[in-house]
Design an enzyme around this catalytic site. Structure first.
Site, mmCIF file in Angstrom:
data_model
loop_
_atom_site.group_PDB
_atom_site.id
_atom_site.type_symbol
_atom_site.label_atom_id
_atom_site.label_comp_id
_atom_site.label_asym_id
_atom_site.label_seq_id
_atom_site.Cartn_x
_atom_site.Cartn_y
_atom_site.Cartn_z
ATOM 1 N N TYR A 142 0.824 -1.214 0.000
ATOM 2 C CA TYR A 142 0.000 0.000 0.000
ATOM 3 C C TYR A 142 0.858 1.266 0.000
ATOM 4 C CZ TYR A 142 -4.672 -1.991 0.924
ATOM 5 O OH TYR A 142 -5.871 -2.638 0.836
ATOM 6 N N LYS A 193 3.426 -15.260 1.887
ATOM 7 C CA LYS A 193 3.633 -15.979 0.626
ATOM 8 C C LYS A 193 5.133 -16.225 0.510
ATOM 9 C CE LYS A 193 2.154 -17.716 -3.287
ATOM 10 N NZ LYS A 193 1.338 -18.940 -3.368
ATOM 11 N N ASP A 225 -2.683 -18.286 -0.129
ATOM 12 C CA ASP A 225 -3.649 -19.037 -0.949
ATOM 13 C C ASP A 225 -4.280 -20.163 -0.138
ATOM 14 O OD1 ASP A 225 -1.113 -20.204 -0.915
ATOM 15 O OD2 ASP A 225 -1.172 -20.899 -2.989
ATOM 16 N N ASP A 249 -6.206 -7.147 4.093
ATOM 17 C CA ASP A 249 -7.365 -6.518 3.468
ATOM 18 C C ASP A 249 -8.244 -7.585 2.827
ATOM 19 O OD1 ASP A 249 -8.981 -4.387 2.415
ATOM 20 O OD2 ASP A 249 -8.047 -4.759 0.463
ATOM 21 N N ASP A 253 -12.102 -9.441 4.396
ATOM 22 C CA ASP A 253 -13.410 -9.441 3.710
ATOM 23 C C ASP A 253 -13.943 -10.862 3.618
ATOM 24 O OD1 ASP A 253 -13.151 -6.669 3.174
ATOM 25 O OD2 ASP A 253 -14.152 -6.921 1.225
HETATM 26 C C1 IPM Z 1 -10.423 -1.395 4.167
HETATM 27 C C2 IPM Z 1 -10.663 -0.742 2.831
HETATM 28 C C3 IPM Z 1 -9.508 0.215 2.530
HETATM 29 C C4 IPM Z 1 -8.237 -0.610 2.455
HETATM 30 C C5 IPM Z 1 -9.700 1.068 1.264
HETATM 31 C C6 IPM Z 1 -10.998 1.824 1.263
HETATM 32 C C7 IPM Z 1 -8.542 2.005 1.081
HETATM 33 O O1 IPM Z 1 -10.840 -1.700 1.842
HETATM 34 O O2 IPM Z 1 -10.332 -0.676 5.177
HETATM 35 O O3 IPM Z 1 -10.347 -2.629 4.230
HETATM 36 O O4 IPM Z 1 -7.931 -1.182 1.402
HETATM 37 O O5 IPM Z 1 -7.542 -0.667 3.465
HETATM 38 MN MN MN Z 2 -10.900 -3.763 2.582
#
Ligand code: IPM
Ligand code: MN
Length: 363
Positions: A142, A193, A225, A249, A253
């Site tokens: 990032y 990884k 993975d 990240d 999710d």
């Molecule tokens: C998160 C989001 C952010 C990230 C974006 C909006 C920059 O996806 O907080 O997980 O990638 O960190």
């Molecule tokens: Mn995110």
């Protein structure tokens, strides 16, 4: 008693809706627990770009630095997709995390009893899930340099980012994960990884080194993975997941869906000294913005994390979590959570009002 100062960043998309109901809930909670508090709402994200030409105006950043905690809803909108990177909403969020030196992002993934049937996975698979993702937040791909886009001699373009970590950055996030594991089931799984990436090889070596100082913590390693697969195969094997910015990240999710909806997952971004930033894991969902359809629970639970971690108001935090669970137990559900005909569908605002009713009922 001095008053706690909270900066509220409503951001874009569903941000204003989930912020206004969360603020209402917090005001009631603070009154009930006699906690003196002041809110300051500041411009951030897409709306700050439109009004000030900058996703993180100087004034917003300064207010955040001077606060006791920052509570953020979400930022981003497809209408900014074609802007240069430095003037996109997401760049404002990265800058805020970086300026506040919030290198650790704590994302608890716990199945709430009432929602066990809402997960897209079978009940038996998710029933004992209680894990926390510790995601490194101010390094990795990032932020790594060099990055950018250049024209090539041959005609076309070349774009690049750099995945980089120093041993110092790895050590400090590893310590956060091991310290957290001490208070939990005493297991850390580090995700990397290392079979392909040099940066992951250093990551793994440092994590092993730091882990050797924590005698009672079991340390395992998985490649990203495999971890993505394990998380849906048998998610209850995980206690603390330690990982880098990008992998964290993605995996968080995925982990969110175990709980029924990404609309459920809170997070705390912490550093050492500066105020923490408390933010839902989900995005700004511009497709449903303004329709009273959003699930406010991730933001409400982020507020509970803020109460616990930043303001040390543990009792108020527990009240808030209990109120959320009771509202869910009575069957109230935003659309993302409906899994049974007996559920009572409700909008963002009503979901929050149901939490308020439960809060009022707690002695
Ligand atoms: C998160 C989001 C952010 C990230 C974006 C909006 C920059 O996806 O907080 O997980 O990638 O960190
Ligand atoms: Mn995110």
């Amino acid at each position: 008693m001095t008053s706690h100062k909270i900066v509220l960043l409503e951001g874009d998309g569903i941000g204003p809706e989930i912020t206004s109901i969360t603020r209402k809930i917090l005001e009631l909670l603070f009154k009930k627990h006699n906690i003196p508090i002041t809110f300051e709402e500041k411009a951030f994200g897409g709306k700050a770009i439109e009004n000030f030409g900058n996703p993180l105006p100087e004034e917003t950043l300064n207010a955040c630095k001077e606060s006791d905690a920052v509570l953020l809803a979400a930022i981003g909108d497809t209408k900014f997709d074609n802007l240069p990177r430095e003037s996109r909403p997401e760049t404002g969020l990265l800058k805020l995390r970086s300026e506040l030196k919030l290198f650790s992002n704590i994302r608890p993934v716990k199945i709430r009893e009432a929602l066990i049937e809402s997960s897209s996975l079978k009940k038996e698979i998710v029933k004992n899930v209680d894990l926390t993702v510790v995601r490194e937040l101010t390094g990795g791909i990032y932020f790594g340099q060099p990055k950018g886009r250049i024209n090539t001699k041959e005609g076309g373009e070349r774009a690049f980012n750099t995945m980089t970590y120093t041993s110092h950055e790895i050590d400090r996030i590893a310590e956060i994960a091991f310290d957290l594991a001490k208070t939990r089931r005493k297991k850390v799984c580090s995700i990397d990884k290392a079979n392909v990436l040099d940066v992951s090889q250093l990551w793994r070596e440092r994590v092993i080194e730091i882990g050797s100082k924590y005698k009672n913590i079991e340390l395992t390693h998985q490649y990203i993975d495999n971890a993505a697969m394990q998380l849906v195969r048998s998610p209850s094997q995980f206690d603390v997941i330690l990982t880098s910015n990008l992998f964290g990240d993605i995996i968080s999710d995925e982990a969110a869906m175990l709980t029924g909806s990404i609309g459920m997952l809170p997070s705390a971004s912490l550093g050492s000294g500066n105020p923490g930033l408390f933010e839902p894991v989900h995005g700004s969902a511009p497709d449903i913005a303004g329709e009273d359809k959003a699930n406010p629970i991730a933001m409400i639970l982020s507020a509970a994390m803020m109460l616990k971690i930043a303001l040390k108001e543990v009792e108020a935090a527990l009240d808030l979590e209990t109120a959320v669970d009771k509202a869910l137990a009575k069957g109230f559900r935003t659309i993302d959570l409906i899994s049974h005909p007996s559920h009572k569908p409700c909008g963002c605002n009503e979901m929050g009002e149901r939490v308020i009713q439960e809060l009022e009922a707690i002695k």
